[in-house]
Design a protein around this motif. Structure first.
Motif, PDB file in Angstrom:
ATOM      1  N   GLY A 140      -8.240  -5.258  -2.617  1.00  0.00           N
ATOM      2  CA  GLY A 140      -9.517  -5.878  -2.297  1.00  0.00           C
ATOM      3  C   GLY A 140      -9.714  -6.074  -0.805  1.00  0.00           C
ATOM      4  O   GLY A 140     -10.852  -5.994  -0.315  1.00  0.00           O
ATOM      5  N   PHE A 141      -8.640  -6.324  -0.071  1.00  0.00           N
ATOM      6  CA  PHE A 141      -8.754  -6.489   1.380  1.00  0.00           C
ATOM      7  C   PHE A 141      -9.329  -5.247   2.045  1.00  0.00           C
ATOM      8  O   PHE A 141     -10.085  -5.341   3.029  1.00  0.00           O
ATOM      9  N   LEU A 153      -8.092 -13.274  11.083  1.00  0.00           N
ATOM     10  CA  LEU A 153      -7.501 -11.984  10.746  1.00  0.00           C
ATOM     11  C   LEU A 153      -7.232 -11.145  11.982  1.00  0.00           C
ATOM     12  O   LEU A 153      -6.174 -10.514  12.100  1.00  0.00           O
ATOM     13  N   VAL A 154      -8.195 -11.108  12.910  1.00  0.00           N
ATOM     14  CA  VAL A 154      -8.027 -10.255  14.090  1.00  0.00           C
ATOM     15  C   VAL A 154      -6.930 -10.770  15.013  1.00  0.00           C
ATOM     16  O   VAL A 154      -6.513 -10.044  15.934  1.00  0.00           O
ATOM     17  N   TYR A 178      -3.123  -5.594  11.691  1.00  0.00           N
ATOM     18  CA  TYR A 178      -3.256  -6.085  10.307  1.00  0.00           C
ATOM     19  C   TYR A 178      -3.564  -4.943   9.333  1.00  0.00           C
ATOM     20  O   TYR A 178      -3.183  -4.992   8.165  1.00  0.00           O
ATOM     21  N   GLN A 179      -4.249  -3.879   9.819  1.00  0.00           N
ATOM     22  CA  GLN A 179      -4.533  -2.751   8.926  1.00  0.00           C
ATOM     23  C   GLN A 179      -3.244  -2.074   8.473  1.00  0.00           C
ATOM     24  O   GLN A 179      -3.074  -1.757   7.294  1.00  0.00           O
ATOM     25  N   VAL A 180      -2.327  -1.871   9.408  1.00  0.00           N
ATOM     26  CA  VAL A 180      -1.062  -1.215   9.078  1.00  0.00           C
ATOM     27  C   VAL A 180      -0.256  -2.075   8.115  1.00  0.00           C
ATOM     28  O   VAL A 180       0.357  -1.570   7.161  1.00  0.00           O
ATOM     29  N   ARG A 181      -0.248  -3.367   8.338  1.00  0.00           N
ATOM     30  CA  ARG A 181       0.499  -4.267   7.450  1.00  0.00           C
ATOM     31  C   ARG A 181      -0.063  -4.199   6.024  1.00  0.00           C
ATOM     32  O   ARG A 181       0.706  -4.156   5.051  1.00  0.00           O
ATOM     33  N   SER A 206       0.722   5.569  11.474  1.00  0.00           N
ATOM     34  CA  SER A 206       0.258   4.272  11.974  1.00  0.00           C
ATOM     35  C   SER A 206       1.405   3.425  12.506  1.00  0.00           C
ATOM     36  O   SER A 206       1.239   2.647  13.452  1.00  0.00           O
ATOM     37  N   LEU A 207       2.573   3.584  11.900  1.00  0.00           N
ATOM     38  CA  LEU A 207       3.723   2.782  12.329  1.00  0.00           C
ATOM     39  C   LEU A 207       4.259   3.209  13.691  1.00  0.00           C
ATOM     40  O   LEU A 207       5.031   2.474  14.309  1.00  0.00           O
ATOM     41  N   GLU A 208       3.866   4.398  14.149  1.00  0.00           N
ATOM     42  CA  GLU A 208       4.362   4.866  15.443  1.00  0.00           C
ATOM     43  C   GLU A 208       3.922   3.945  16.581  1.00  0.00           C
ATOM     44  O   GLU A 208       4.649   3.778  17.565  1.00  0.00           O
TER      45      GLU A 208
END
Length: 438
Positions: A106-107, A140-141, A146-149, A285-287
């Protein structure tokens, strides 16, 4: 004063009217009994106080987001009993179990766009004046990447269950494919059908065939015989049973194929491809992610990569089996599909079972018909014998005693008929009473 609503007379028509005399009288002697002060008191126009304008309470809440966007965020956040700060902390600490798979998904639907992020970060007024959705975005920001997490947590919750579901399905397809390729009774069955088909097609364009396509199997139950309810499939099954052949043993070896026949290799491949795509995007993304994020997902990345490689290897084996099956049955490799092949054998096994039941039911009907015919002939023979012996039959169509009783005592048969109620006794009339006269 209040108004008396009347219709006035036009002044141009007053001459030679009553009103001309009225005005003359009023000028000579005006009425003295009118209390003008009382009239003014009683009929004065009550002055209305000007309505006080009730000022709407101005909302001190500042909304920066689109109303629909704000509504969706607020609805989603009602699932959490924690504050915005606590929810943001769950994301920062990657506590996927506390959030749950559904809410993690949902996020992704409510994450802020880049322009919304910039708008939230550029806000310099009192934070307390912001709306609920804006305050959540503000918290959140503050969470780095936060997107990668969120992406990582979603994969941690979904990859393993997906692999556990896909792996057995791919294994079932491989198992059935190998069984079809190695089953000798299937080869014997196809050889039998080829011989039978060439005999039926003798002298026609379809005769002298060297083989037939897989879709020909359906013709077995579509080809009808001259007897009602009899197809070529019924004939083959009956012949195999009567001759005790083993060419239908594959129906027992393959077992129930209905579950495997519903699977789609293209669908399974698409799911594995999607999992690999998500994995690749997460790794990329983790890079650029902080060290704590990389440390948190390091073990998962290695484990999921191994699981996905195993699935991809299994799909390669499915592809090799597809080519083997296409070559084995002389089918077009570019169009041949494993699931269609398995579906054909699933239908074939079901039709064999159906034909077996139909043949058993037909055999019972024919056996019952033979018994009834034999009984009818026996009754007719007994009647003929009885008529030849001069025995008068009681009633036409009544069952005769068994042949073993034909030489019995007549008295015993009569008594038996009386007990059954087939014989009515007739009473003799009583003799008249003689009267003696003196």
């Amino acid at each position: 004063m209040k108004h008396l609503n009347w219709s006035k007379v036009n002044g141009n028509v007053l001459s030679n009217s009553m009103w001309q005399d009225v005005h003359k009288d009023l000028l000579e002697s005006p009425p003295k009994s009118i209390n003008f002060s009382q009239i003014e008191e009683l009929f004065c126009q009550a002055s209305k106080a000007p309505p006080q304008k009730t000022e709407k309470k101005k909302s001190t809440e500042i909304t920066l987001l689109d109303p629909k966007r704000s509504l969706n965020v607020n609805i989603f956040m009602k699932q959490f009993k924690q504050s915005h700060t606590e929810v943001a902390a769950l994301i920062r600490d990657c506590k996927s179990l506390d959030i749950g798979t559904e809410r993690l998904r949902g996020f992704l639907r409510i994450l802020p766009e880049d322009e919304e992020v910039n708008m939230i970060r550029d806000f310099n007024d009192d934070v307390e004046k912001l709306g609920s959705a804006e305050r959540f975005y503000l918290e959140l920001v503050k969470v780095p990447h936060y997107q990668v997490r969120l992406q990582g947590m979603i994969q941690m919750e979904e990859v393993k269950p997906a692999v556990e579901e896909l792996k057995p399905q791919i294994s079932m397809i491989l198992k059935v494919s190998d069984q079809i390729l190695s089953n000798e009774s299937i080869r014997d069955f196809f050889a039998y059908i080829l011989t039978l088909g060439n005999f039926i097609n003798m002298g026609s364009y379809a005769g002298n065939a060297l083989g037939f396509r897989l879709n020909t199997v359906s013709k077995l139950w579509e080809t009808r015989g001259n007897r009602p309810g009899l197809t070529l499939m019924h004939y083959v099954v009956q012949t195999v049973q009567d001759e005790e052949l083993e060419i239908l043993d594959f129906t027992k070896t393959l077992g129930d194929l209905s579950k495997v026949a519903r699977l789609s290799v293209d669908g399974l491949t698409g799911e594995v491809t999607a999992l690999r795509g998500d994995h690749t995007r997460l790794c990329k993304s983790l890079e650029n992610a902080p060290d704590d994020v990389n440390e948190h997902f390091k073990d998962f990345i290695a484990t999921s990569d191994g699981l996905l490689k195993d699935l991809e290897q299994s799909l390669k084996e499915v592809e090799r089996s597809r080519v083997k099956l296409a070559q084995y049955f002389c089918e077009d490799e570019s169009k041949f599909k494993v699931e269609e092949c398995i579906g054909i054998f699933n239908t074939l096994c079901q039709k064999v079972a159906d034909a077996t039941k139909d043949n058993e039911a037909r055999k019972k009907r024919e056996e019952r018909k033979r018994r009834m015919e034999a009984e009818r002939k026996r009754v007719e023979e007994e009647r003929a014998k009885a008529e030849a012996a001069g025995v008068t039959l009681r009633k036409k169509g009544a069952p005769l005693p068994p042949p073993s009783d034909s030489g019995g005592c007549v008295i015993d048969r009569l008594l038996a008929d009386i007990r059954k109620g087939d014989f009515k006794l007739r009473k003799n009339p009583a003799p008249p009473i003689q009267t003696v006269t003196g």
